[in-house]
Design a protein around this motif. Sequence first.
Motif, PDB file in Angstrom:
ATOM      1  N   LEU A 107     -12.835   0.533  14.029  1.00  0.00           N
ATOM      2  CA  LEU A 107     -12.733   1.968  13.742  1.00  0.00           C
ATOM      3  C   LEU A 107     -11.294   2.454  13.882  1.00  0.00           C
ATOM      4  CD1 LEU A 107     -15.883   3.554  15.433  1.00  0.00           C
ATOM      5  CD2 LEU A 107     -15.321   3.563  13.010  1.00  0.00           C
ATOM      6  N   LEU A 108     -10.638   2.029  14.953  1.00  0.00           N
ATOM      7  CA  LEU A 108      -9.246   2.434  15.173  1.00  0.00           C
ATOM      8  C   LEU A 108      -8.359   1.902  14.061  1.00  0.00           C
ATOM      9  CD1 LEU A 108      -7.341   3.895  17.128  1.00  0.00           C
ATOM     10  CD2 LEU A 108      -7.001   1.719  18.298  1.00  0.00           C
ATOM     11  N   ASP A 109      -8.602   0.655  13.670  1.00  0.00           N
ATOM     12  CA  ASP A 109      -7.799   0.041  12.619  1.00  0.00           C
ATOM     13  C   ASP A 109      -7.983   0.774  11.288  1.00  0.00           C
ATOM     14  OD1 ASP A 109      -6.120  -2.152  11.542  1.00  0.00           O
ATOM     15  OD2 ASP A 109      -7.944  -2.696  10.469  1.00  0.00           O
ATOM     16  N   VAL A 110      -9.231   1.129  10.979  1.00  0.00           N
ATOM     17  CA  VAL A 110      -9.510   1.788   9.700  1.00  0.00           C
ATOM     18  C   VAL A 110      -8.920   3.199   9.669  1.00  0.00           C
ATOM     19  CG1 VAL A 110     -11.333   2.722   8.228  1.00  0.00           C
ATOM     20  CG2 VAL A 110     -11.571   0.438   9.184  1.00  0.00           C
ATOM     21  N   THR A 117      -6.522   4.633  11.564  1.00  0.00           N
ATOM     22  CA  THR A 117      -5.063   4.707  11.618  1.00  0.00           C
ATOM     23  C   THR A 117      -4.426   4.116  10.365  1.00  0.00           C
ATOM     24  OG1 THR A 117      -4.979   2.598  12.846  1.00  0.00           O
ATOM     25  CG2 THR A 117      -4.971   4.648  14.123  1.00  0.00           C
ATOM     26  N   GLY A 118      -5.215   3.364   9.599  1.00  0.00           N
ATOM     27  CA  GLY A 118      -4.689   2.767   8.378  1.00  0.00           C
ATOM     28  C   GLY A 118      -4.681   3.705   7.186  1.00  0.00           C
ATOM     29  N   ARG A 148     -14.932   3.180   5.655  1.00  0.00           N
ATOM     30  CA  ARG A 148     -14.164   2.061   5.090  1.00  0.00           C
ATOM     31  C   ARG A 148     -13.888   2.288   3.605  1.00  0.00           C
ATOM     32  NH1 ARG A 148     -14.944  -3.281   7.553  1.00  0.00           N
ATOM     33  NH2 ARG A 148     -15.533  -4.063   5.473  1.00  0.00           N
ATOM     34  N   GLU A 149     -14.893   2.779   2.882  1.00  0.00           N
ATOM     35  CA  GLU A 149     -14.704   3.052   1.462  1.00  0.00           C
ATOM     36  C   GLU A 149     -13.719   4.210   1.266  1.00  0.00           C
ATOM     37  OE1 GLU A 149     -15.946   1.421  -1.350  1.00  0.00           O
ATOM     38  OE2 GLU A 149     -16.305  -0.040   0.257  1.00  0.00           O
ATOM     39  N   TYR A 150     -13.844   5.236   2.130  1.00  0.00           N
ATOM     40  CA  TYR A 150     -12.914   6.365   2.047  1.00  0.00           C
ATOM     41  C   TYR A 150     -11.489   5.886   2.308  1.00  0.00           C
ATOM     42  CZ  TYR A 150     -10.614  10.800   3.128  1.00  0.00           C
ATOM     43  OH  TYR A 150      -9.736  11.863   3.146  1.00  0.00           O
ATOM     44  N   ALA A 151     -11.334   5.051   3.348  1.00  0.00           N
ATOM     45  CA  ALA A 151     -10.008   4.518   3.672  1.00  0.00           C
ATOM     46  C   ALA A 151      -9.466   3.677   2.512  1.00  0.00           C
ATOM     47  CB  ALA A 151     -10.077   3.686   4.950  1.00  0.00           C
ATOM     48  N   LYS A 152     -10.357   2.910   1.886  1.00  0.00           N
ATOM     49  CA  LYS A 152      -9.931   2.065   0.762  1.00  0.00           C
ATOM     50  C   LYS A 152      -9.487   2.934  -0.418  1.00  0.00           C
ATOM     51  CE  LYS A 152     -12.573  -1.420   0.044  1.00  0.00           C
ATOM     52  NZ  LYS A 152     -13.735  -2.227  -0.395  1.00  0.00           N
ATOM     53  N   GLN A 164       5.491   2.152  -1.383  1.00  0.00           N
ATOM     54  CA  GLN A 164       4.588   1.795  -0.300  1.00  0.00           C
ATOM     55  C   GLN A 164       4.813   2.755   0.882  1.00  0.00           C
ATOM     56  OE1 GLN A 164       4.239   0.387   2.886  1.00  0.00           O
ATOM     57  NE2 GLN A 164       2.071   0.067   2.488  1.00  0.00           N
ATOM     58  N   PRO A 165       3.767   3.503   1.322  1.00  0.00           N
ATOM     59  CA  PRO A 165       3.973   4.585   2.300  1.00  0.00           C
ATOM     60  C   PRO A 165       4.549   4.131   3.632  1.00  0.00           C
ATOM     61  CG  PRO A 165       1.620   4.196   1.911  1.00  0.00           C
ATOM     62  CD  PRO A 165       2.368   3.441   0.867  1.00  0.00           C
ATOM     63  N   ASP A 166       4.043   3.026   4.185  1.00  0.00           N
ATOM     64  CA  ASP A 166       4.570   2.569   5.471  1.00  0.00           C
ATOM     65  C   ASP A 166       6.026   2.129   5.347  1.00  0.00           C
ATOM     66  OD1 ASP A 166       2.200   3.091   6.751  1.00  0.00           O
ATOM     67  OD2 ASP A 166       1.419   1.049   6.555  1.00  0.00           O
ATOM     68  N   ASP A 167       6.352   1.509   4.196  1.00  0.00           N
ATOM     69  CA  ASP A 167       7.722   1.075   3.976  1.00  0.00           C
ATOM     70  C   ASP A 167       8.655   2.279   3.884  1.00  0.00           C
ATOM     71  OD1 ASP A 167       9.614  -0.915   3.661  1.00  0.00           O
ATOM     72  OD2 ASP A 167       9.511  -0.877   1.476  1.00  0.00           O
ATOM     73  N   TRP A 168       8.195   3.345   3.200  1.00  0.00           N
ATOM     74  CA  TRP A 168       8.988   4.562   3.083  1.00  0.00           C
ATOM     75  C   TRP A 168       9.185   5.210   4.455  1.00  0.00           C
ATOM     76  CZ3 TRP A 168      12.485   7.160   0.740  1.00  0.00           C
ATOM     77  CH2 TRP A 168      12.585   8.555   0.846  1.00  0.00           C
ATOM     78  N   ARG A 169       8.117   5.291   5.225  1.00  0.00           N
ATOM     79  CA  ARG A 169       8.222   5.965   6.527  1.00  0.00           C
ATOM     80  C   ARG A 169       9.064   5.164   7.517  1.00  0.00           C
ATOM     81  NH1 ARG A 169       1.882   7.445   6.398  1.00  0.00           N
ATOM     82  NH2 ARG A 169       2.015   8.975   4.723  1.00  0.00           N
ATOM     83  N   SER A 170       9.147   3.847   7.310  1.00  0.00           N
ATOM     84  CA  SER A 170      10.011   3.048   8.188  1.00  0.00           C
ATOM     85  C   SER A 170      11.479   3.389   7.980  1.00  0.00           C
ATOM     86  CB  SER A 170       9.784   1.554   7.933  1.00  0.00           C
ATOM     87  OG  SER A 170      10.282   1.171   6.661  1.00  0.00           O
ATOM     88  N   GLN A 171      11.761   4.076   6.872  1.00  0.00           N
ATOM     89  CA  GLN A 171      13.130   4.495   6.580  1.00  0.00           C
ATOM     90  C   GLN A 171      13.387   5.951   6.981  1.00  0.00           C
ATOM     91  OE1 GLN A 171      15.256   2.389   5.662  1.00  0.00           O
ATOM     92  NE2 GLN A 171      14.489   0.896   4.205  1.00  0.00           N
TER      93      GLN A 171
END
Length: 594
Positions: free
Chosen positions: A99-102, A104-105, A318-322, A410-417
């Motif tokens: 649940l936490l993984d989904v 926060t993802g 899970r489907e919503y997250a996907k 890619q959102p995580d890649d952008w936010r890492s900047q």
Amino acid sequence: MPKTYRTLWLWLSTSFRAAPGLMTISAVLVAARAITAPTQTYGVSRLVDGIASDQSSTIALGIGIIIGGLAVSFVADGLGWPLQDTAQERMAGRVHADLLDVTTGIPGLTHHERPDVADRLELVRERAWRMGVGAEVLLWAFATVTNTATVLTLLGSVHPLLLVLPLLGCARIWSAYLSSTRQQKAWEDSLPQERLVDRLIEVAKDPRTGLELRVFGLGKVLLDKIFALQTERFERRVAAARWGGKVDGSVRLVFGLAYAAAIVWVIARARNGQATAGDVVLVLLLAPQVDQMTGGIAQNVYWVGEVVRSFSRYDWLREYAKQNSWRSSATPAPERLTSGIELRNVGFSYPGSESAVLSDISLTLPAGAAVALVGENGAGKTTLVKLLARMYDPTTGSILVDGVDLATIQPDDWRSQLSAGFQDFVKFELTAREVVAIGDVARAGDEDAVHTAILRGDAESVIAGLPHGLDTQLGKKFTDGVELSGGQWQRLALARAFMRERPLLLLLDEPTAALDPEAEHRLYEQYAEAAKVAASETGGITVLVSHRFSTVRMADLIVVMHNGRVEEFGTHPDLLAAGGRYAELFELQARAYR
């Protein structure tokens, strides 16, 4: 795959992925335990028949079945319960980790803004423990099926007509289903009240709200509101439970009368020589077992229904997250900016709202520039900052980073900047070192980086005043935890924003609101210096939101927003010379200081 099958497969696969060996052994043990009682009942009937007919072999068979059942029960009980408890703990751990993984993802914030999604997320969170007991319920269901098959076989051996009794018992399954469905509906209908109650309780016990609660005498108001909401919730749920109890009681009464008639019928057959004494004993002893069996099925129907519904919501999540994972956004973020960030006809409305917060914004933020956003509250400044961080995608228009649509990056890649400091910063109740270091997780163990960030965030005095320096636990909820003032928390949040030394985009949304003007000016000089370094090395852009015009005047570009639109932009001298809204607001603030 149809949703029902997908949900069942998710339940089964999650249970066995959590503890494959334990679940397999437990399944064997519960099956053995499930057939023990009806099998021993059959042994008793053989023993009675053997004694009545004076047949040693039949007596020996009955005794052997009884003793064998006791042995199996002893072993299954001794090993089964500890294994089941362990499997259940593994299952609960797996569910909560998943649940936490989904959650926060999910890269965006839409699910925080939509009440319908928030209600479903609350259901997933509040009922997560029911998924945690999914392994145990799965074993119960397997045991019930095994027990049912055994009891039906034994009843059928006496007379096929007796198989009608378990079928009558199925009415309990029907009543349990109706009851659980109505109770579930009551739970779902009362979720908005439940979320509000949780929030009001948090407000009532939060030390940060205690001052206003007492000054304005709001304690009784909150308690009355909580009591009214709780009463509404409980009345709805109790009414559903009361209805279910009446239905179940009626069904059990009918079943009990039918079983009593069946016993009388078997006794009559035995007196006529059509059945043995063992058959009578078998039916008599199976009577409570059939009741337990149907009750067990009814109970399992309720719990299986609860677990299936919980996994159905989990499957929905899970489907919503996907669907909201922005997986199509696969372009890597640039290492540096050459032209800058361009907003083309950008409009935005928050989920569930028809009114636009931003409308037709076309603006270029040049690479290496320090940009200030000004305007009255509600002008759309913070929303624009969220779009730049890609917490949302624009409703209309697009944001281009060096000509590349931000929606494709890619959102995580952008936010890492990125790096950021906000007015509504988070008070992470960790050690002081961790509070700062998490601003750049990759360098969290770099002591020099942490100390540099503290220096640039003007937080040395905060650390110096802590009893254990950087190793001090913050937050009064912890033993020896130290509480900080709003300004001290904000300085640590600013230091956290400085952990990333060369961000492509530094977002500062009134990050010094809790500081005095002198401290704010000193900090913005630090930010301006950092922005110049970032601009020369990576073309980084600094975006500053502030209401203090003495600060924003140092920006390379000032953007004036009004009612979700860009009304004017330019440098401080140009905007003063234009005599527009900026000049008017600047003069009002300057007059107040004079």
